[in-house]
Design an enzyme around this catalytic site. Structure first.
Site, PDB file in Angstrom:
ATOM      1  N   CYS A 118       0.920  -1.177  -0.073  1.00 49.39           N
ATOM      2  CA  CYS A 118      -0.115  -0.091   0.094  1.00 49.39           C
ATOM      3  C   CYS A 118       1.028   1.301   0.186  1.00 49.39           C
ATOM      4  CB  CYS A 118      -0.955  -0.035   1.126  1.00 49.39           C
ATOM      5  SG  CYS A 118      -0.212   0.054   2.785  1.00 49.39           S
ATOM      6  N   CYS A 192      -4.134  -0.522  -2.148  1.00 50.30           N
ATOM      7  CA  CYS A 192      -4.096   0.745  -2.223  1.00 50.30           C
ATOM      8  C   CYS A 192      -4.304   0.938  -3.714  1.00 50.30           C
ATOM      9  CB  CYS A 192      -3.105   1.494  -1.662  1.00 50.30           C
ATOM     10  SG  CYS A 192      -2.934   3.255  -1.929  1.00 50.30           S
ATOM     11  N   CYS A 199       3.434   0.749  -8.415  1.00 48.96           N
ATOM     12  CA  CYS A 199       4.055  -0.556  -7.995  1.00 48.96           C
ATOM     13  C   CYS A 199       4.816  -1.352  -9.268  1.00 48.96           C
ATOM     14  CB  CYS A 199       3.086  -1.458  -7.406  1.00 48.96           C
ATOM     15  SG  CYS A 199       4.024  -3.102  -6.585  1.00 48.96           S
TER      16      CYS A 199
END
Length: 253
Positions: A118, A192, A199
């Site tokens: 997250c 998230c 990411c």
């Protein structure tokens, strides 16, 4: 003797349509936005939106507003609701079919490596990491990190794990995702919407999963009394998702 007419169970009515079944199958693996499902399923957006509305009205699918782009929504499968309706469907056909046996557990030679991500690594991903360890019984090597880690854990994340699950993460500090660049994972889960956008990929053969879960922390606040119920609700949702994720990880080599 004239047979009694039995109503068709709601789950069968909803899932029997080929496109709705395809949407359910797609959402069983990850949360997606409508435009992503258009690409994955290969049908027009208007048609997918129509059938998603029917699935939402039937309680099988839920939607959350994206924290990355408030004009967007993520859809996800309500697995608890699906499980209940499937049990009811089986029982409507025969009482013995209402009982679903637990999935077999695969005992890997080495634990399955799972990364939870997250933004701050101070609440959602830490809760997921702790619960994966808790339920994994040594079969899951879970770790969590943040794309922009906070200085400290949110006190309510520590509290909810301790009070609701008996898990103590006292002393745990947020971890920077960059420190894990050389690690190998079997599954990467983003919790998230903002973290999903940044990411990195951990390998072409690693399928990432997304759970669109809002941040339970009140912006700028850490008071335990005012926003603890939000942490309880978030932990309960993550707990359910972890319980449904583990059979996937532990039934396939």
């Amino acid at each position: 003797m004239v047979p009694l007419r039995q109503p068709v169970p709601t789950f069968v009515q909803l899932a029997a349509h080929p496109l709705r079944w395809q949407l359910l199958a797609t959402l069983s693996g990850s949360d997606y936005r409508v435009r992503e499902m258009v690409t994955l399923v290969g049908e027009p957006q208007s048609l997918i939106s129509y059938h998603l509305r029917l699935l939402r009205d039937g309680g099988l699918v839920r939607a959350t507003r994206s924290s990355f782009d408030g004009r967007d929504s993520y859809y996800h499968l309500d697995l608890d609701r699906c499980s209940q309706m499937l049990g009811g469907t089986g029982a409507a056909l025969h009482p013995a079919l209402g009982r679903t046996p637990p999935p077999p557990l695969f005992d890997p030679k080495t634990p399955v490596a799972v990364l939870f991500v997250c933004t701050g690594n101070s609440a959602r991903s830490v809760i997921a990491e702790a619960l994966a360890h808790h339920y994994g019984n040594g079969r899951v090597d879970a770790i969590s990190a943040g794309t922009c880690p906070k200085p400290d854990m949110h006190p309510n994340a520590v509290r909810v794990l301790r009070d609701e699950f008996g898990i103590d993460i006292t002393g745990r500090r947020p971890r920077d995702l960059d420190t894990l660049a050389d690690h190998r994972f079997d599954k990467v889960v983003t919790l998230c919407d903002k973290a999903r956008e940044v990411c990195p990929q951990f390998g072409a053969d690693i399928r990432s999963v997304h759970w669109s879960i809002p941040d339970p922390a009140t912006p700028g606040g850490t008071d335990e009394d005012t926003n603890y119920p939000a942490f309880q609700a978030t932990a309960a949702e993550i707990d359910g998702r972890i319980r449904y994720l583990l059979p996937i990880l532990t039934t396939q080599p």
